[in-house]
Design an enzyme around this catalytic site. Structure first.
Site: not given
Length: 239
Positions: A36, A63-65, A68-69, A122, A183, A192, A213
């Site tokens: 990712k 993963d830029l989420k 926007d319009i 999360t 985890r 999280q 992590r």
């Protein structure tokens, strides 16, 4: 889910630059095939990160989420598809018109990335949801947004391990569930709020586990990765 367990782990390259990400990759097994790329790494190092990863044989979850319009998100998703990424995401809270525009942007071009929608981060709990005007509890809001995402043509959603059993039960076996906040047993939860172990997430029905992590900050990332695969295997064998 018929894919090999190693293909179901998406390593989050939450590194500050490509040099750091490349060093981490060298410390992980060859089977670490899916990765990712998030906002920090992509903003600092740009699309060349995706190109470098492809050259190594990796498949990339960008993963830029996007949120926007509709026209802007459609253009961003199309650009991601042209980079050849394996998976890309948008925020479900952008609404059905935005998600439908994103879906249209990747249709008709042959091979296309999986297009998934983020439900509730999360790191958020009920108190934080309420503070931004969402009266629903996290599980209720996640299900609402997941249903909206499916109706809008998304291939799946990003949701915490806490919601996986409900989503699998309500949305069926063919809707992708991508699970961050994973985890391994004995590790900390960091920021999280709604987390679970890899074994529990797999047993509950998650398709892909995004793990950052516990791998990127491990003293021995290779051993940490192998331990996660063993835990997933035990969960599958006991199912």
């Amino acid at each position: 889910m018929t894919e090999a367990r190693s293909e179901r782990v998406i390593t989050a390259l939450d590194a500050e630059d490509w040099a750091s990400a490349s060093t981490l990759l060298e410390r992980l097994p060859m089977e670490n095939h899916r990765v990712k790329v998030g906002k920090q790494l992509f903003t600092r190092s740009g699309p060349c990160v995706v190109e470098e990863l492809h050259a190594r044989g990796s498949e990339v979850f960008l993963d830029l989420k996007f949120h926007d319009i509709p026209n802007t998100v459609a253009g961003a998703v199309q650009a991601a598809a042209e980079l050849g990424v394996w998976m890309v995401n948008v925020h479900a809270s952008g609404g059905p018109r935005m998600m439908e525009a994103a879906r249209r942007a990747v249709e008709g071009g042959g091979s296309r990335p999986w297009l998934i929608a983020v439900t509730v981060l999360t790191s958020m709990d009920a108190r934080e949801l309420h503070s931004v005007g969402v009266a629903a509890e996290p599980e209720e809001q996640v299900l609402r947004l997941a249903r909206l995402a499916r109706e809008s043509g998304m291939d799946g959603v990003v949701a915490s391990p806490a919601e996986v059993p409900l989503l699998r039960r309500e949305l069926g076996p063919d809707f992708l569930l991508v699970t961050p906040g994973v985890r391994p047993a004995g590790s900390g939860t960091d920021d999280q709020r709604r987390s679970a172990t890899p074994g529990q997430a797999v047993a509950d029905g998650s398709d892909y586990l995004v793990i950052g992590r516990p791998l990127t900050r491990a003293e021995d990332p290779r051993s940490a990765w192998e331990a996660i695969i063993r835990e997933m295997s035990m969960a599958d064998d006991s199912a």
